[in-house]
Design a protein around this motif. Structure first.
Motif, short mmCIF file in Angstrom:
data_model
loop_
_atom_site.label_atom_id
_atom_site.label_comp_id
_atom_site.label_asym_id
_atom_site.label_seq_id
_atom_site.Cartn_x
_atom_site.Cartn_y
_atom_site.Cartn_z
N ARG A 290 0.80 -1.23 0.00
CA ARG A 290 0.00 0.00 0.00
C ARG A 290 0.83 1.29 0.00
NH1 ARG A 290 -1.27 2.16 5.05
NH2 ARG A 290 -3.36 2.58 4.27
N ARG A 291 2.06 1.22 0.49
CA ARG A 291 2.87 2.45 0.54
C ARG A 291 3.21 2.91 -0.87
NH1 ARG A 291 7.97 2.35 4.07
NH2 ARG A 291 8.00 4.53 3.42
N TYR A 292 3.38 1.96 -1.78
CA TYR A 292 3.82 2.31 -3.14
C TYR A 292 2.74 2.13 -4.19
CZ TYR A 292 8.30 2.51 -0.93
OH TYR A 292 9.32 2.87 -0.10
N ASP B 274 -0.94 2.32 -5.73
CA ASP B 274 -2.17 3.10 -5.61
C ASP B 274 -3.39 2.20 -5.78
OD1 ASP B 274 -3.65 5.81 -5.86
OD2 ASP B 274 -4.31 4.69 -7.63
N HIS B 275 -3.34 1.35 -6.80
CA HIS B 275 -4.44 0.41 -7.01
C HIS B 275 -3.99 -0.69 -7.96
CE1 HIS B 275 -5.06 2.86 -10.66
NE2 HIS B 275 -5.67 1.79 -11.13
N VAL C 7 -6.10 -0.10 -0.62
CA VAL C 7 -5.74 -0.20 -2.05
C VAL C 7 -6.89 -0.86 -2.81
CG1 VAL C 7 -4.10 -1.15 -3.72
CG2 VAL C 7 -3.30 -0.46 -1.43
N GLN D 224 -0.63 -0.24 -10.37
CA GLN D 224 -0.32 1.16 -10.62
C GLN D 224 0.22 1.82 -9.36
OE1 GLN D 224 -2.78 3.43 -13.22
NE2 GLN D 224 -2.38 5.27 -11.99
N HIS E 31 1.83 4.95 -6.87
CA HIS E 31 1.42 6.32 -6.55
C HIS E 31 2.19 7.28 -7.44
CE1 HIS E 31 -0.86 5.17 -3.08
NE2 HIS E 31 0.17 4.59 -2.49
N ARG E 32 1.64 8.45 -7.61
CA ARG E 32 2.36 9.51 -8.31
C ARG E 32 3.53 9.96 -7.44
NH1 ARG E 32 0.03 11.78 -12.60
NH2 ARG E 32 -2.08 11.10 -13.02
N PRO F 278 1.54 7.83 -13.92
CA PRO F 278 2.18 7.17 -12.78
C PRO F 278 2.84 5.87 -13.25
CG PRO F 278 -0.12 7.68 -12.31
CD PRO F 278 0.10 7.97 -13.75
N ARG G 29 -10.10 7.56 -10.99
CA ARG G 29 -9.16 6.67 -11.68
C ARG G 29 -9.79 6.25 -13.00
NH1 ARG G 29 -8.82 4.49 -6.17
NH2 ARG G 29 -6.83 5.14 -5.32
#
Ligand code: BG6
Length: 512
Positions: free
Chosen positions: A227-229, A231-232, A355, A375, A377-378, A394, A507
């Motif tokens: 989840r830290r990196y 996005d989905h 996520v 995908q 995160h930005r 992203p 999204r």
């Protein structure tokens, strides 16, 4: 470093072929296929068996016994097997001569008595040594009946120590959670769970298994796989084909049961599960179940907003006009069966909390493609300014499962020139280029694993159960007619409502 000490380049030339690992020859045994005059046998099983013979994976003391209602003779069955495998080699042609066929009803004890006699005969004539692999490829309604008939004839357990008896079960495994549990009860009354090998042919695909290699054989991906990196996640199982000649079967299935409950859930579980302590049957299946258990089961009310269903109307695919679902053979003119599903799921665990996991599948879509896209995160700050990074998306990592198997990493690169403009580019790994000729079919792999007694790629009872628990509330919401059935033209990417599902979260779906 000399070239011979270097690992093969990911995009190696076909000339630098990386040879597939050799297959082991299976022990002597008889494979008994119930439903042997049907479509699955002709389209998948005969070609897979012929492939195994060609690759040295079948022993000479192997035979196939077909059982079905169609009143065929041994010769008719042999002809059907050869007809489906025109290009097979010498061993296959030799083996086919020994194939046997038992015609009979599944509720008639005589069918199983005849089968038992034939098996004793082939043990003597071909040396199949009392080892049996049974394959339920009948209509699903007959699964429990066949198991019962086998049990009554004493066929479900090895007759001698040191021999084996295994049962392969084709999908669909139940129609919903309750019927899947009932089927399990019926099968468990006749077989031990360890003897049951439930097939999901997606697990036999090399690229599905490669999800494990990618994740757990590389130090670079796992640290950002959370989840830290991320996005989905988007999982797509898109097909160009319609329901073909399976209209009447599909009417009772629909895309949710046909693809989401099994193939999509398996791919999802492998992508999101925790690292197993070992890549063996228990290690992998325990982790898949843990992950499936962590999927938030929607309430019926939530399923109304988190699931979209659609059905194709007439359209154009590959330049050709194709009929709408309701015009297909075996389909009711006012059918409400969905041929498209889009779902938003959540996984409630440390790694994935927050996520969204978007899953979609459909028939008669624009293109055949199965992929998992993660995908990222930005970046927190764009030093180049928005204008110069207009074409920068992203980062994403796409696991391309089929048809163009491989992996794509999308990242930003500077466009040559004076302005510091950046845009998204992609780096590709192609399976076919690096491993040319490694083309064993999923059925080949799974049949061989069952013959070898390796259950790793088969679906355990608790996995089936968990997958139905996720799908059941959606089925309930749809059966109440709480969710309208949307339509989409064949050749499109599905109904507009599927797009809205992501738009609500700011999204959008990828266009593979
Ligand atoms: C089967 C479904 O399980 O999978 C079919 O019943 C579907 O409807 C098929 O077409 C897709 O398999 P693959 O390997 O072509 O992606």
């Amino acid at each position: 470093m000399t070239s011979s000490s270097q690992p093969p380049a990911a995009n190696a030339d076909p000339g630098d072929s990386v040879v597939a690992t050799p297959v082991e020859t299976a022990p002597p045994h008889a494979l008994v296929v119930f439903g042997a005059s049907g479509d699955l046998a002709t389209r998948k099983l005969f070609p897979a068996l012929a492939g195994l013979a060609d690759h040295g994976a079948l022993p000479e003391s192997f035979t196939l016994v077909g059982v079905a209602r169609t009143p065929w003779s041994d010769d008719d069955f042999r002809k059907a097997a050869l007809g489906a495998t025109a290009t097979a080699g010498a061993l296959w042609h030799h083996l086919v001569k020994g194939f046997r066929y038992v015609a009979g009803e599944y509720d008639d004890p005589d069918t199983f008595a005849k089968l038992s006699e034939v098996l004793t005969e082939v043990d003597k004539a071909i040396g199949t040594a009392g080892n049996r692999v049974y394959y339920l490829a009948t209509v699903p309604d007959a699964f429990a009946l066949v198991a019962k008939g086998m049990a009554a004839a004493g066929l479900t357990h090895p007759s001698e120590a040191g021999t084996f008896t295994r049962l392969l079960v084709e999908k669909p495994y139940g129609h919903d959670l309750a019927s899947a549990r009932k089927l399990d009860e019926s099968l468990h009354a006749c077989f031990d769970e360890e003897q049951i090998y439930r097939i999901d042919h997606y697990m036999g695909k090399e690229t599905v298994q490669n999800v494990l290699a990618l994740r757990f054989a590389n130090a670079v991906f796992e640290p950002v796989w959370n989840r830290r990196y991320i996005d989905h996640v988007q999982i797509t199982v898109a097909e160009e084909i319609g329901v073909e000649h399976r209209g009447s079967f599909y009417e009772h299935a629909g895309a949710l049961r046909d693809i989401i409950q099994n193939h999509a859930m398996q791919v999802l579980a492998l992508t999101l599960m925790e690292p197993p302590a070992s890549v063996d049957a228990q290690g992998i299946r325990d982790e898949k179940v843990k992950l499936l258990r962590a999927i938030v089961i929607p309430s019926i009310e939530e399923a109304v907003t988190s699931a979209v269903r659609g059905q194709y109307t007439a359209g154009i695919i590959g330049g050709e006009a194709v009929a709408g679902y309701r015009e297909e053979e075996g389909v009711a003119p006012d059918s409400k069966t969905e041929t498209y599903v889009a779902l938003k799921l959540a996984v409630d665990n440390w790694r994935w909390a927050g996520v969204p996991i978007y899953v979609r599948t459909g028939k008669r879509l624009s293109k055949r493609v199965t992929e998992v896209a993660l995908q990222f995160h930005r970046v927190p700050h764009l030093a180049f300014g928005e204008r110069l990074a207009r074409e920068l998306l992203p980062n994403s990592l796409v696991l391309r499962i089929q048809p163009d198997d491989g992996i794509t990493l999308c990242f930003g690169a500077k466009v040559p020139g004076e302005a510091f403009q950046v845009r998204t580019v992609q780096m590709d790994f192609s399976y076919a280029t690096t491993f040319p000729g490694a083309n064993a079919s999923a059925y080949e792999r799974l049949l061989h694993d069952a013959m070898m007694g390796d259950p790793t790629l088969f679906i355990r009872t608790d996995e089936v159960d968990q997958a139905w628990r996720v799908v059941d509330p959606v089925l309930a919401a749809w059966s109440n007619d709480d969710v309208p059935l949307s339509h989409y033209p064949a050749g499109s990417w599905g109904p507009p409502e599927a797009g809205l599902l992501l738009e609500r979260d700011s999204r959008e779906w990828r266009t593979p």
